[in-house]
Design an enzyme around this catalytic site. Sequence first.
Site, PDB file in Angstrom:
ATOM      1  N   ILE A 268       0.826  -1.220   0.000  1.00  0.00           N
ATOM      2  CA  ILE A 268       0.000   0.000   0.000  1.00  0.00           C
ATOM      3  C   ILE A 268       0.855   1.263   0.000  1.00  0.00           C
ATOM      4  O   ILE A 268       0.441   2.289  -0.518  1.00  0.00           O
ATOM      5  CB  ILE A 268      -1.017  -0.015   1.163  1.00  0.00           C
ATOM      6  CG1 ILE A 268      -2.126   1.027   0.917  1.00  0.00           C
ATOM      7  CG2 ILE A 268      -0.317   0.186   2.514  1.00  0.00           C
ATOM      8  CD1 ILE A 268      -3.355   0.829   1.736  1.00  0.00           C
TER       9      ILE A 268
ATOM     10  N   GLY B 103       2.324  -3.594  11.384  1.00  0.00           N
ATOM     11  CA  GLY B 103       1.547  -3.847  10.170  1.00  0.00           C
ATOM     12  C   GLY B 103       1.529  -2.674   9.216  1.00  0.00           C
ATOM     13  O   GLY B 103       2.549  -2.021   8.981  1.00  0.00           O
TER      14      GLY B 103
ATOM     15  N   THR C 177      -7.983  -6.780   9.696  1.00  0.00           N
ATOM     16  CA  THR C 177      -7.820  -8.211   9.420  1.00  0.00           C
ATOM     17  C   THR C 177      -6.428  -8.742   9.763  1.00  0.00           C
ATOM     18  O   THR C 177      -6.163  -9.930   9.595  1.00  0.00           O
ATOM     19  CB  THR C 177      -8.130  -8.550   7.949  1.00  0.00           C
ATOM     20  OG1 THR C 177      -7.194  -7.873   7.114  1.00  0.00           O
ATOM     21  CG2 THR C 177      -9.559  -8.156   7.602  1.00  0.00           C
TER      22      THR C 177
ATOM     23  N   TYR D 109      -5.474  -7.195  14.511  1.00  0.00           N
ATOM     24  CA  TYR D 109      -6.745  -7.007  15.220  1.00  0.00           C
ATOM     25  C   TYR D 109      -7.672  -8.210  15.071  1.00  0.00           C
ATOM     26  O   TYR D 109      -8.754  -8.248  15.639  1.00  0.00           O
ATOM     27  CB  TYR D 109      -7.435  -5.721  14.784  1.00  0.00           C
ATOM     28  CG  TYR D 109      -6.843  -4.460  15.423  1.00  0.00           C
ATOM     29  CD1 TYR D 109      -5.643  -4.481  16.126  1.00  0.00           C
ATOM     30  CD2 TYR D 109      -7.494  -3.253  15.330  1.00  0.00           C
ATOM     31  CE1 TYR D 109      -5.118  -3.342  16.696  1.00  0.00           C
ATOM     32  CE2 TYR D 109      -6.982  -2.095  15.905  1.00  0.00           C
ATOM     33  CZ  TYR D 109      -5.792  -2.143  16.591  1.00  0.00           C
ATOM     34  OH  TYR D 109      -5.284  -1.007  17.160  1.00  0.00           O
TER      35      TYR D 109
ATOM     36  N   ASP E 285       0.204   0.251   9.585  1.00  0.00           N
ATOM     37  CA  ASP E 285       0.511   1.488  10.294  1.00  0.00           C
ATOM     38  C   ASP E 285       2.018   1.730  10.344  1.00  0.00           C
ATOM     39  O   ASP E 285       2.506   2.805   9.999  1.00  0.00           O
ATOM     40  CB  ASP E 285      -0.080   1.406  11.709  1.00  0.00           C
ATOM     41  CG  ASP E 285      -0.133   2.742  12.434  1.00  0.00           C
ATOM     42  OD1 ASP E 285      -0.024   3.796  11.779  1.00  0.00           O
ATOM     43  OD2 ASP E 285      -0.299   2.714  13.663  1.00  0.00           O
TER      44      ASP E 285
END
Length: 169
Positions: free
Chosen positions: A11, A32, A123, A126, A34
């Site tokens: 991303i 992840g 996903t 979390y 973030d």
Amino acid sequence: MTELVLVQGDITAQEVDAVVNAANSSLLGGGGVDGAIHRKGGPAILAECRDLRASHYGKGLSTGRAVATTGGDLPARWVIHTVGPRWSAEEDRSQLLASCYRESLRVADELGARTVAFPAISTGIYGWPIDDGARIAVQTVRETGTSVTEIRFVLFSADAYAVFADRLS
């Protein structure tokens, strides 16, 4: 008309107006997606997140809400940070997950973003089951009125890509 697109990849490499960050409530980085966004985006993102914490979000960003910062060193102009819910077998939190997608699109519209890249919110660490997360993501963006012309779901793994592809068809 909004086009829904699937990409298997990173991303942080997406050339879009805005990327959505699956943030934690502190807005100060994490693991992840973030962590990847903060690492690749550089110090400007963290600086704006700290400013947000010092002004409007002293206690952090609430689950299901969204707020934007610069894209820093990312190819995207903006990062839209949203806090996904942790999955629970005892409590239905699907409306909070749907709110992440709706609120992110609302912020994208306020910014004037036409292309937005989403991860599969909640996903990862979390724990939200990918099949249900994909169902909620696709259904929510299809039902949300927006000026965004392209919504891109960027899935890191081939398995997640396959699940989203199944939901889109």
